[in-house]
Design an enzyme around this catalytic site. Structure first.
Site, PDB file in Angstrom:
ATOM      1  N   ASP A  21       1.286  -2.101   1.692  1.00  0.00           N
ATOM      2  CA  ASP A  21       2.630  -2.230   1.348  1.00  0.00           C
ATOM      3  C   ASP A  21       2.795  -1.193   3.273  1.00  0.00           C
ATOM      4  O   ASP A  21       2.400  -0.383   3.899  1.00  0.00           O
ATOM      5  CB  ASP A  21       3.100  -1.273   0.745  1.00  0.00           C
ATOM      6  CG  ASP A  21       3.188   0.236   0.133  1.00  0.00           C
ATOM      7  OD1 ASP A  21       1.605   0.356   0.764  1.00  0.00           O
ATOM      8  OD2 ASP A  21       3.505   1.206  -0.119  1.00  0.00           O
TER       9      ASP A  21
ATOM     10  N   GLU B 169       2.667   1.448  -2.434  1.00  0.00           N
ATOM     11  CA  GLU B 169       1.465   2.727  -2.284  1.00  0.00           C
ATOM     12  C   GLU B 169       2.649   3.896  -1.058  1.00  0.00           C
ATOM     13  O   GLU B 169       2.604   5.531  -2.326  1.00  0.00           O
ATOM     14  CB  GLU B 169       0.510   3.265  -1.151  1.00  0.00           C
ATOM     15  CG  GLU B 169      -0.138   4.435  -0.406  1.00  0.00           C
ATOM     16  CD  GLU B 169       0.974   5.681  -0.370  1.00  0.00           C
ATOM     17  OE1 GLU B 169       0.601   6.609  -0.749  1.00  0.00           O
ATOM     18  OE2 GLU B 169       2.006   5.470   0.654  1.00  0.00           O
TER      19      GLU B 169
HETATM   20 NI    NI Z   1      -0.208   5.677   4.011  1.00  0.00          NI
END
Ligand code: NI
Length: 391
Positions: free
Chosen positions: A79, A137
């Protein structure tokens, strides 16, 4: 032992082209649709069994070795962040307000290259590699969602590895540390309620701005006076909102910040003192306080044996690199959730190059890294996986 460094070098153009493509087209957490499509396409090309759509946009693929053995999970995050890119790079983001400012574009490209390398050596490899390409994440719970959807089972994973390109350190540096290496992170929210009034007539009001100032000062005493000097903790108040006009005492102030710790005992102690300090000081200042603590992730804790093994692999495969065994950071990573379930190692690959201007910190609008770090990351991940399955 396979010499993965020249093999990773030979695939550099492949890795770099993927990384730059992901960089041009960054996607926020749980929206990595294009990225996941390319990941699945590349893994399919290798003839792997690929499962897309895990935790929305996650992708799982399996490399079967030539005989049964241990099962190793390799995790790569995909991401980007809600940041407007200012690098001016030819491969800069084409999505306004979205940018790969943490290097996850590199991690995804490295993961696909590692898949190619390990699949090409499949006939010499015992056991199973589970390649996990993870969404979201950056604080949105991608790892927890993937765990809830069963990524550790069928077959059951015995251990896990993950890495991060790291701009705090120069290209050529590697950080592989046993024990806690990244912090447990909480968000703190404090609402201070007084009674509004005229700025010139303060005695008829109850001032939440002054109370907030006292609370912020008092909170700094927790690390200074309640945490052992041999332990580690951070309490940061990072946001204050109160008032609109110069002559009006507002009725309310709201504060936000973060608490970072390594050990569960220190974490518990800091959280207790946080509550006591906010409530006690608020009361002394005649205000009502409401404080909430929201946990983002636990500490990232590396298995000592695996960290030692990754260091050995690093010194054999990348003899020109400097391997540091004591590096830790108070940043947070949701790999922590995976490492709560099984032993593993999360390691750092130095990627800064100050001479080239490639040294802006992670999450900065001018963040970019020395792409030669991709070769180190690929070689070390492939080599560490190989060594784990051989032993
Ligand atoms: Ni990172």
């Amino acid at each position: 032992m396979v010499d993965f460094l020249p093999e990773a070098q030979a695939l550099f153009e492949y890795t770099q082209a993927l990384r730059r493509d992901f960089h041009r087209h960054p996607e926020l957490g749980f929206h990595e649709v294009r990225t996941a499509g390319i990941v699945a396409r590349e893994l399919n090309k290798l003839g792997l069994e690929v499962t897309p759509g895990i935790a929305e946009t996650g992708v799982l693929a399996t490399i079967e070795g030539n005989r049964p053995g241990r099962v190793l999970l390799l995790r790569f995050d995909m991401d980007a962040l809600p940041i407007q890119e200012q690098t001016g790079a030819p491969y800069a983001s084409q999505n306004p307000g979205v940018m790969h400012a943490c290097g996850h574009d590199g991690h995804t490209a490295v993961g696909l290259t590692v898949a190619r390398l390990l699949q090409s050596h499949r006939q010499e490899l015992p056991g199973t590699i589970k390649l996990v390409f993870q969404p979201a994440e950056e604080g949105e719970g991608g790892a927890e969602r993937m765990l809830a959807e069963g990524i550790l089972e069928n077959p059951h994973a015995d251990a896990a590895l993950a890495l991060h390109l790291w701009n705090e350190k120069p290209f050529g540096w590697l950080g592989v540390t046993a024990g806690p290496i990244m912090a447990a992170a909480e968000i703190i929210h404090i609402k201070v309620t007084g009674r509004g009034g005229h700025g010139a007539i303060p005695h008829l009001a109850v001032d939440p701005v002054l109370a907030s100032a006292q609370i912020i000062n008092a909170l700094q005493g927790i690390v200074a006076r309640n945490v052992s000097p041999l332990e580690t903790a951070v309490v940061s108040v990072t946001s204050i909102h109160a008032g609109e006009a110069f002559n009006v005492i507002p009725a309310q102030a709201s504060l936000q910040g973060t608490i970072r710790t390594f050990s569960p005992e220190v974490r518990q102690g800091v959280l207790e003192r946080f509550q006591q300090v906010v409530e006690g000081v608020g009361k002394a200042m005649q205000c009502q306080v409401d404080c909430q603590v929201q946990s983002i992730s636990p500490a990232v804790v590396n298995d000592g044996g695996l960290a030692g093994q990754v260091r050995t692999t690093a010194s054999q495969l990348l003899p020109d690199c400097q391997v540091e065994a004591n590096y830790r950071t108070m940043g947070a990573e949701d790999m922590a959730f995976i490492l709560q379930k099984l032993p593993g190692c999360f390691f750092f690959i130095g990627s800064a190059n100050p001479a080239e201007g490639l040294d802006a910190p992670h999450h900065h609008p001018r963040f970019d890294f020395d792409e030669r770090g991709l070769v180190h990351a690929t070689a070390l991940m492939a080599g560490a996986a190989w060594d784990y399955l051989q032993t």
